[in-house]
Design a protein around this motif. Structure first.
Motif, PDB file in Angstrom:
ATOM      1  N   GLU A 106       0.827  -1.203   0.000  1.00 22.94           N
ATOM      2  CA  GLU A 106       0.000   0.000   0.000  1.00 22.94           C
ATOM      3  C   GLU A 106       0.864   1.256   0.000  1.00 22.94           C
ATOM      4  OE1 GLU A 106      -4.173   1.349   1.952  1.00 22.94           O
ATOM      5  OE2 GLU A 106      -2.810   0.196   3.217  1.00 22.94           O
ATOM      6  N   LEU A 107       1.952   1.248   0.764  1.00 23.10           N
ATOM      7  CA  LEU A 107       2.857   2.393   0.794  1.00 23.10           C
ATOM      8  C   LEU A 107       3.484   2.625  -0.578  1.00 23.10           C
ATOM      9  CD1 LEU A 107       4.315   4.500   2.598  1.00 23.10           C
ATOM     10  CD2 LEU A 107       6.098   2.789   2.922  1.00 23.10           C
ATOM     11  N   ARG A 108       3.934   1.550  -1.213  1.00 23.83           N
ATOM     12  CA  ARG A 108       4.534   1.666  -2.544  1.00 23.83           C
ATOM     13  C   ARG A 108       3.505   2.131  -3.581  1.00 23.83           C
ATOM     14  NH1 ARG A 108       9.520  -1.322  -3.098  1.00 23.83           N
ATOM     15  NH2 ARG A 108      10.052  -2.358  -1.158  1.00 23.83           N
ATOM     16  N   PHE A 109       2.276   1.635  -3.470  1.00 22.20           N
ATOM     17  CA  PHE A 109       1.228   2.037  -4.406  1.00 22.20           C
ATOM     18  C   PHE A 109       0.901   3.516  -4.240  1.00 22.20           C
ATOM     19  CE2 PHE A 109      -3.182   2.321  -5.929  1.00 22.20           C
ATOM     20  CZ  PHE A 109      -3.032   1.727  -7.177  1.00 22.20           C
ATOM     21  N   LYS A 110       0.844   3.995  -3.010  1.00 23.71           N
ATOM     22  CA  LYS A 110       0.555   5.412  -2.768  1.00 23.71           C
ATOM     23  C   LYS A 110       1.663   6.310  -3.320  1.00 23.71           C
ATOM     24  CE  LYS A 110      -2.481   4.893   1.181  1.00 23.71           C
ATOM     25  NZ  LYS A 110      -2.692   5.139   2.615  1.00 23.71           N
ATOM     26  N   LYS A 111       2.924   5.874  -3.195  1.00 21.34           N
ATOM     27  CA  LYS A 111       4.045   6.631  -3.764  1.00 21.34           C
ATOM     28  C   LYS A 111       3.931   6.699  -5.286  1.00 21.34           C
ATOM     29  CE  LYS A 111       7.508   5.880  -0.173  1.00 21.34           C
ATOM     30  NZ  LYS A 111       8.804   5.269   0.143  1.00 21.34           N
ATOM     31  N   ALA A 112       3.556   5.583  -5.891  1.00 26.75           N
ATOM     32  CA  ALA A 112       3.385   5.546  -7.347  1.00 26.75           C
ATOM     33  C   ALA A 112       2.245   6.463  -7.778  1.00 26.75           C
ATOM     34  CB  ALA A 112       3.143   4.120  -7.820  1.00 26.75           C
ATOM     35  N   CYS A 113       1.162   6.490  -7.005  1.00 25.51           N
ATOM     36  CA  CYS A 113       0.031   7.373  -7.322  1.00 25.51           C
ATOM     37  C   CYS A 113       0.450   8.835  -7.229  1.00 25.51           C
ATOM     38  CB  CYS A 113      -1.133   7.117  -6.372  1.00 25.51           C
ATOM     39  SG  CYS A 113      -1.948   5.542  -6.647  1.00 25.51           S
TER      40      CYS A 113
END
Length: 119
Positions: A106-113
């Protein structure tokens, strides 16, 4: 965001376009490829559409591949407000995603977003 037909990127021609024209974001345990849509499809509107790819190279076990697909769908569903509209996404899992926790994903996905919103 639910993964109904409006938010699913399913046609092979559309997926090929994302691979060809999209911008790649290496998130460590997964790869996110994003491309803006040229015209708005009246059926899907301005929604972000996604395609999840988990190959047999990641795991030969269907149970593991399905788990990763469910995690990707949950990430998109819980964080759909962070994604820009009128975007096509292809999410590709890597082997290391099997050992990653959901909080890390989730942390990595939020950074990508956040990177997608900047560009």
């Amino acid at each position: 965001m639910h993964f109904g037909w409006q938010t699913r990127l399913a046609r092979s021609s559309e997926i090929k376009r994302v691979f060809k024209e999209g911008k790649r974001h290496n998130c460590g345990v997964f790869l996110l490829i994003a491309a803006r849509r040229r015209q708005t499809d009246p059926q899907s509107g301005y929604r972000t559409r996604a395609c999840v790819v988990v190959s047999k190279k990641v795991s030969n076990r269907a149970v593991d591949r399905n788990l990763l697909k469910r995690r990707f769908r949950a990430l998109c569903r819980e964080n759909h407000l962070l994604l820009p509209s009128n975007l096509d996404l292809v999410l590709i899992a890597r082997k290391s995603m099997l050992n990653a926790s959901f909080q890390d994903l989730e942390l990595r996905f939020k950074k990508a977003c956040a990177k997608l919103n900047e560009s």
